[in-house]
Design an enzyme around this catalytic site. Sequence first.
Site, mmCIF file in Angstrom:
data_model
loop_
_atom_site.group_PDB
_atom_site.id
_atom_site.type_symbol
_atom_site.label_atom_id
_atom_site.label_comp_id
_atom_site.label_asym_id
_atom_site.label_seq_id
_atom_site.Cartn_x
_atom_site.Cartn_y
_atom_site.Cartn_z
ATOM 1 N N THR A 61 0.884 -1.183 0.000
ATOM 2 C CA THR A 61 0.000 0.000 0.000
ATOM 3 C C THR A 61 0.918 1.228 0.000
ATOM 4 O O THR A 61 1.069 1.889 1.028
ATOM 5 C CB THR A 61 -0.925 0.007 1.238
ATOM 6 O OG1 THR A 61 -0.141 -0.220 2.421
ATOM 7 C CG2 THR A 61 -1.990 -1.056 1.155
ATOM 8 N N ASN A 69 2.347 3.430 14.236
ATOM 9 C CA ASN A 69 3.464 3.883 13.404
ATOM 10 C C ASN A 69 3.769 5.361 13.619
ATOM 11 O O ASN A 69 4.930 5.765 13.628
ATOM 12 C CB ASN A 69 3.202 3.572 11.926
ATOM 13 C CG ASN A 69 3.609 2.136 11.592
ATOM 14 O OD1 ASN A 69 4.119 1.423 12.456
ATOM 15 N ND2 ASN A 69 3.396 1.715 10.368
ATOM 16 N N CYS A 93 4.380 24.305 34.374
ATOM 17 C CA CYS A 93 5.662 23.767 33.875
ATOM 18 C C CYS A 93 5.689 23.477 32.384
ATOM 19 O O CYS A 93 6.576 23.951 31.672
ATOM 20 C CB CYS A 93 6.015 22.494 34.629
ATOM 21 S SG CYS A 93 6.354 22.823 36.359
HETATM 22 N N1 LIG Z 1 7.363 -4.291 5.601
HETATM 23 C C1 LIG Z 1 7.020 -4.181 6.868
HETATM 24 O O1 LIG Z 1 7.845 -4.199 7.786
HETATM 25 C C2 LIG Z 1 5.578 -4.055 7.233
HETATM 26 C C3 LIG Z 1 5.168 -4.212 8.554
HETATM 27 C C4 LIG Z 1 3.817 -4.118 8.865
HETATM 28 C C5 LIG Z 1 2.885 -3.845 7.881
HETATM 29 N N2 LIG Z 1 3.324 -3.656 6.583
HETATM 30 C C6 LIG Z 1 2.299 -3.397 5.567
HETATM 31 O O2 LIG Z 1 2.055 -4.636 4.890
HETATM 32 C C7 LIG Z 1 1.799 -4.421 3.499
HETATM 33 C C8 LIG Z 1 2.800 -5.185 2.649
HETATM 34 O O3 LIG Z 1 4.101 -4.676 2.900
HETATM 35 P P1 LIG Z 1 5.394 -5.380 2.300
HETATM 36 O O4 LIG Z 1 6.561 -4.618 2.843
HETATM 37 O O5 LIG Z 1 5.320 -6.842 2.518
HETATM 38 O O6 LIG Z 1 5.196 -5.058 0.738
HETATM 39 P P2 LIG Z 1 6.071 -5.621 -0.496
HETATM 40 O O7 LIG Z 1 6.097 -4.538 -1.487
HETATM 41 O O8 LIG Z 1 7.378 -6.178 0.007
HETATM 42 O O9 LIG Z 1 5.229 -6.839 -1.018
HETATM 43 C C9 LIG Z 1 4.004 -6.689 -1.661
HETATM 44 C C10 LIG Z 1 3.837 -7.839 -2.637
HETATM 45 O O10 LIG Z 1 2.522 -7.786 -3.176
HETATM 46 C C11 LIG Z 1 2.585 -8.263 -4.505
HETATM 47 N N3 LIG Z 1 1.388 -7.920 -5.261
HETATM 48 C C12 LIG Z 1 1.000 -6.732 -5.784
HETATM 49 N N4 LIG Z 1 -0.160 -6.861 -6.435
HETATM 50 C C13 LIG Z 1 -0.571 -8.128 -6.295
HETATM 51 C C14 LIG Z 1 -1.696 -8.881 -6.740
HETATM 52 N N5 LIG Z 1 -2.659 -8.307 -7.454
HETATM 53 N N6 LIG Z 1 -1.765 -10.177 -6.398
HETATM 54 C C15 LIG Z 1 -0.804 -10.764 -5.675
HETATM 55 N N7 LIG Z 1 0.312 -10.124 -5.245
HETATM 56 C C16 LIG Z 1 0.422 -8.821 -5.543
HETATM 57 C C17 LIG Z 1 3.879 -7.629 -5.026
HETATM 58 O O11 LIG Z 1 4.358 -8.275 -6.190
HETATM 59 C C18 LIG Z 1 4.803 -7.804 -3.814
HETATM 60 O O12 LIG Z 1 5.502 -9.028 -3.898
HETATM 61 C C19 LIG Z 1 1.854 -2.901 3.318
HETATM 62 O O13 LIG Z 1 0.553 -2.381 3.451
HETATM 63 C C20 LIG Z 1 2.721 -2.434 4.463
HETATM 64 O O14 LIG Z 1 2.446 -1.088 4.808
HETATM 65 C C21 LIG Z 1 4.625 -3.777 6.239
#
Ligand SMILES: NC(=O)c1ccc[n+]([C@@H]2O[C@H](COP(=O)([O-])OP(=O)(O)OC[C@H]3O[C@@H](n4cnc5c(N)ncnc54)[C@H](O)[C@@H]3O)[C@@H](O)[C@H]2O)c1
Length: 432
Positions: free
Chosen positions: A86, A209, A263
């Site tokens: 996202t 966050n 304060c």
């Molecule tokens: N990375 C973190 O530490 C973390 C922690 C908590 C929450 N989040 C949230 O989790 C979500 C994912 O984050 P992320 O870092 O894993 O993202 P990322 O970009 O690493 O992975 C997303 C994946 O989704 C796939 N994708 C896109 N469209 C698709 C579809 N139509 N069908 C199937 N797969 C599809 C992409 O190819 C990609 O592999 C985000 O909303 C992020 O804000 C991330």
Amino acid sequence: MKISIFGLGYVGAVTAGCLTRQGHAVVGVDVAAQKVEALNQGKPPIIEPGLEDLLQQAKKNNLLKATTNTTQAIAVTDASLVCVGTPSSPAGALDLHFVRQVTDEIAQAVRAKGQNHALIFRSTMLPGSTLRLTTEFCGDLIASGKLQVFYYPEFLREGTAVEDFLQPSLAVVGTRDGQKPSAEFMQLFGETASVVNWNTAEMVKYACNAFHAAKITFANEIGRLGKQLQIDSAAVMALLCQDKKLNLSPYYLRPGNPFGGSCLPKDVRAINHCARQEGITLPMLENLLPSNEQHLRSLLRIIEKSGHEEIVILGLSFKSNTDDLRESPMVEVAQNLLGKGHKVRIYDPQLNLAQLIGSNKRVIDTKMPHLASLLQNDLAAALGQAGLIIAAQRCAAISDLTKSITTRHQVLDINGWPELKQLPCQYEGFCW
Ligand SMILES: NC(=O)c1ccc[n+]([C@@H]2O[C@H](COP(=O)([O-])OP(=O)(O)OC[C@H]3O[C@@H](n4cnc5c(N)ncnc54)[C@H](O)[C@@H]3O)[C@@H](O)[C@H]2O)c1
């Protein structure tokens, strides 16, 4: 359970590995064929400590498969976790197009399957997103009972993601109406997960966050000022963290009154003045007083919107159990309301005008010289027969309030005082 995971990035791949460790059968789905290929070989599509072992083990136990085909994945699973990205749009808005696409595809596949399914959003989405997505793409499936939808925010950190998944810092699950899901799902979410509605669960993720970002920024600003003043800021912050009563605790972490008193405003002003003199820019600290002022303005707008002419202020000093009026937000509120022609009555049993001395007395002399005529020693006289009661402090017992309140009163609950709901008058809820 048999679970499909959409999006095999940092969250999806770790979730896949960890769920298989818990004995679930997982089908990973991604549009990137390379990631699907990697998962099918038991290889992590991302670098994350401990993940390769989990995926290898899952492959051996035949608990993990991956595909680019949504229909196939839905056909063989009972629930889908949505973990697609996202990202930010160039203007900074939340870009939900990956989630929209996946939700649409899953809804179509569930219709084709004709059996019950659960849709669990894990991607970080702004409050209201789950409701809008489900209304747009799967209203029919929800209405017919074929689809259950949850919002289950993820709190893992990259680099320690496996450990965080298995021992989460927080577990929250959102349902449409805030009702607890069935035992089968609670097992998946964690028995101790807090159950709230979709919007609240979505907001918790952003609050967490934003809080983390605020903590880092605060420590860095103290660090920058400390460096300029040749002070060991790491030692300062380590000592700050030793205070588990006021600093690292729930204290001060409830929406409520603007801050005031002798304060906080004075010292925030002074540290900002010092930084400016040193040529250091500290945007977060500089914005504390403006933000507090905005909070006061919001409160005044809420009061005005209530439409009451008579206003009763419960608690004038800056907090409970003190007679300190210096920079008290309620003095500001009273002054503002008087200026607009409201009839104001004040009840504060801690205040004895005859005993006020020094700077505390100067507040009254300069800001509200006529305060004595507004202060009522008797609660019933303060409440009168009607008006908006601004509950700024718990300075009266609920039983005493109940005795004198009428149906022409309305209570404005600034600090979340649950007993106020019992009062036999209008209660429009906690005001923040
Ligand atoms: N990375 C973190 O530490 C973390 C922690 C908590 C929450 N989040 C949230 O989790 C979500 C994912 O984050 P992320 O870092 O894993 O993202 P990322 O970009 O690493 O992975 C997303 C994946 O989704 C796939 N994708 C896109 N469209 C698709 C579809 N139509 N069908 C199937 N797969 C599809 C992409 O190819 C990609 O592999 C985000 O909303 C992020 O804000 C991330």
